[in-house]
Scaffold this motif. Sequence first.
Motif, mmCIF file in Angstrom:
data_model
loop_
_atom_site.group_PDB
_atom_site.id
_atom_site.type_symbol
_atom_site.label_atom_id
_atom_site.label_comp_id
_atom_site.label_asym_id
_atom_site.label_seq_id
_atom_site.Cartn_x
_atom_site.Cartn_y
_atom_site.Cartn_z
ATOM 1 N N UNK A 91 0.805 -1.213 0.000
ATOM 2 C CA UNK A 91 0.000 0.000 0.000
ATOM 3 C C UNK A 91 0.840 1.265 0.000
ATOM 4 N N UNK A 92 1.922 1.275 0.793
ATOM 5 C CA UNK A 92 2.792 2.442 0.838
ATOM 6 C C UNK A 92 3.467 2.707 -0.495
ATOM 7 N N UNK A 93 3.898 1.639 -1.158
ATOM 8 C CA UNK A 93 4.502 1.783 -2.486
ATOM 9 C C UNK A 93 3.533 2.455 -3.452
ATOM 10 N N UNK A 94 2.310 1.945 -3.509
ATOM 11 C CA UNK A 94 1.333 2.474 -4.457
ATOM 12 C C UNK A 94 0.949 3.912 -4.122
ATOM 13 N N UNK A 95 0.696 4.181 -2.832
ATOM 14 C CA UNK A 95 0.213 5.503 -2.428
ATOM 15 C C UNK A 95 1.247 6.590 -2.676
ATOM 16 N N UNK A 96 2.461 6.392 -2.179
ATOM 17 C CA UNK A 96 3.461 7.448 -2.298
ATOM 18 C C UNK A 96 4.052 7.524 -3.698
ATOM 19 N N UNK A 97 4.115 6.407 -4.400
ATOM 20 C CA UNK A 97 4.590 6.455 -5.782
ATOM 21 C C UNK A 97 3.645 7.297 -6.639
ATOM 22 N N UNK A 98 2.353 7.209 -6.377
ATOM 23 C CA UNK A 98 1.402 8.019 -7.139
ATOM 24 C C UNK A 98 1.619 9.503 -6.879
ATOM 25 N N UNK A 99 1.956 9.862 -5.639
ATOM 26 C CA UNK A 99 2.205 11.266 -5.308
ATOM 27 C C UNK A 99 3.489 11.780 -5.961
ATOM 28 N N UNK A 100 4.504 10.944 -5.976
ATOM 29 C CA UNK A 100 5.743 11.342 -6.643
ATOM 30 C C UNK A 100 5.497 11.526 -8.142
ATOM 31 N N UNK A 101 4.710 10.627 -8.730
ATOM 32 C CA UNK A 101 4.402 10.746 -10.158
ATOM 33 C C UNK A 101 3.647 12.043 -10.455
ATOM 34 N N UNK A 102 2.683 12.382 -9.603
ATOM 35 C CA UNK A 102 1.911 13.609 -9.814
ATOM 36 C C UNK A 102 2.835 14.826 -9.786
ATOM 37 N N UNK A 146 9.777 12.797 -17.445
ATOM 38 C CA UNK A 146 9.117 12.294 -16.235
ATOM 39 C C UNK A 146 10.088 11.432 -15.436
ATOM 40 N N UNK A 147 10.808 10.537 -16.108
ATOM 41 C CA UNK A 147 11.759 9.666 -15.414
ATOM 42 C C UNK A 147 12.874 10.473 -14.767
ATOM 43 N N UNK A 148 13.349 11.525 -15.444
ATOM 44 C CA UNK A 148 14.399 12.367 -14.876
ATOM 45 C C UNK A 148 13.908 13.079 -13.618
ATOM 46 N N UNK A 149 12.668 13.582 -13.667
ATOM 47 C CA UNK A 149 12.110 14.267 -12.503
ATOM 48 C C UNK A 149 11.957 13.306 -11.328
ATOM 49 N N UNK A 150 11.473 12.105 -11.594
ATOM 50 C CA UNK A 150 11.319 11.104 -10.538
ATOM 51 C C UNK A 150 12.668 10.741 -9.935
ATOM 52 N N UNK A 151 13.679 10.562 -10.791
ATOM 53 C CA UNK A 151 15.014 10.204 -10.300
ATOM 54 C C UNK A 151 15.590 11.299 -9.407
ATOM 55 N N UNK A 152 15.404 12.557 -9.790
ATOM 56 C CA UNK A 152 15.916 13.665 -8.979
ATOM 57 C C UNK A 152 15.229 13.702 -7.615
#
Length: 604
Positions: free
Chosen positions: A158-169, A194-200
Amino acid sequence: MTALALLPALLCQAAAEVAPSQVPSLGGGFSWIDWVVVLAVLVAITIMGERLAGRQETVRDFYLGGRRLPWYAVSASIIATEISAVTFFVVPSMIWRTGGTLLYLQVGVFSAIVARLIVAFVLVPAYYEREVYSPYEYMGNRLGSGVKKMTTGLFMIGGLLAQASRVYITAVIIEVLAKEELDVVASYTGLSPIASAVAAIALVALLWTWLGGVATVIWTDAFLFLMFLAGLIGMLFVLHAGTDGGLMASIDIARESGRLQFIDTDFAFTKPYTLVAVIFAISWGYVGSFGTDQLIVQRLLCCKNERDAKLAMVGSYLSVLVIGLAFLVGIGLLGYYSTHSMSDVAAALTADGAKPERILAVFVREELPVGVRGLVLAAAFAAAISSLDSILAALGQTTLATLWTPWRERKGPSYMTEAEESRSNLRASRVIVALWAGVLAFVALAMQSVEARYDNLLNLALAMSALIGGPLLAGFALSWLPQSDDLKDTRHARGSAGFMWSAPLGVLTVLFAIWHGDAAYRASWWAVSIVFGLWLVVGLPRRRQPFGAIQTLLYGFSLFLLTRVAEVGDFDDGKSIAWSWYVPVGSTVTFLYALLLDKHGRRR
């Protein structure tokens, strides 16, 4: 189709995602002054958070902050974690978009206070009965190690899905704010913007978590809360000054277009913000979010005592102020663009068929003055880091307690001194956190495919948070029940054995209540076969597991019904059950079946 079922395929797709940015050129852009502001803000927050956190010498310091953090810092950290970039950027679009309303504001006004009071005066005292590091440790103490492992595993998913969605947004927003810079990175690395932003985001979040554990996370979150307030208030001044008639004229425009609707009494299970859903279902779900999610509970456990933890929980209700300001910014945008022309590119980016959530990012990029743009980008970037470093600390702690420590104990007695063992565990914690940072970044990229299932990015984030919440809340409810005196130990506590089988049933019930059609029907048979096969293989030779003729028929028939639910197709208008009902459905199924399937095992 949900992220849980699609995750393997989505991760492969995300790994191959190297397409160039689909965001056309916009006006404005970031000058060197803006980037100096961004760098200065992030460095300042990092230094202040590290200094206030103090030296981390033990695992207790790393994961509980030595239980010496002030309640107001913990409260601000809870707010920053709860709102993140979703509130800062997405909530204004909820009223900007065609047919926008204030319905989501009900959640902050009603649901949040009800849930906070229940958590403060029911769950917090239970957690402070003894020193525990997580709600799953508390459940394990009451119901046995099997329940601790099950709830910890559910939290990780659940934590993976919830916070990953926030990082993606947030990455979607940063893609607009810093498009040219991300394109340059893409030309050198082959990564999508998008991938660069997520990595940073992941790298800075990892740094903040490494520096001082949860104490640094809490102090940096507290500073972010102040940045959220300052950013929203600053934008309100700009919108007021730039609109003929000011904010009052904007409010009149919102009223005339029907956007000030606050309550919806037209009940339907497919609508997330009806009055019934807000008061009943979302309040129910928020008790789970605030009280059984390690992301929030870990902060409460960092307080000096139970009283301070209660103050921190209730004080975090100030998050409604941030939500209200974000909606007011959305209203201000309506008035501003009624007297200012929007470029064709900006209009295309923010249209209902594209992503209306980009409207504030477009305004920041094209309309705000130099320097202020940098401050807002720093706030957006820091908001995503707040979401990620929070979950990294929580995932690191649960992994250490559930996997690392038992593995070390199975290897035999340790000949290290207490100080050496403490340093060893601290090093292991930092490695675990780094591994989770990579996994979270990968899952965040997978959200590109999941978002199509939901009406907007806000509902995506809320749905991912609620997907696994039901079984976790049911686990606490079972651990809170009074236990019979004739039970020998926690392995045979009331509902403990049944929970091990009802928790998967609760997750699958929610999964197939929201995912229908041929693919869901095929996946449901695989899921049912695996779960029921484990029931037979594990339940038969181990008498303490619930296994009997009646229970086997009941469980098998219930699993079979899920295949029917998965086959029936979508609800009316192509919609399925709204995210607000995920936790009530999941927790009810899990709790009732835990008791129905439970046999209490061997008795004295």
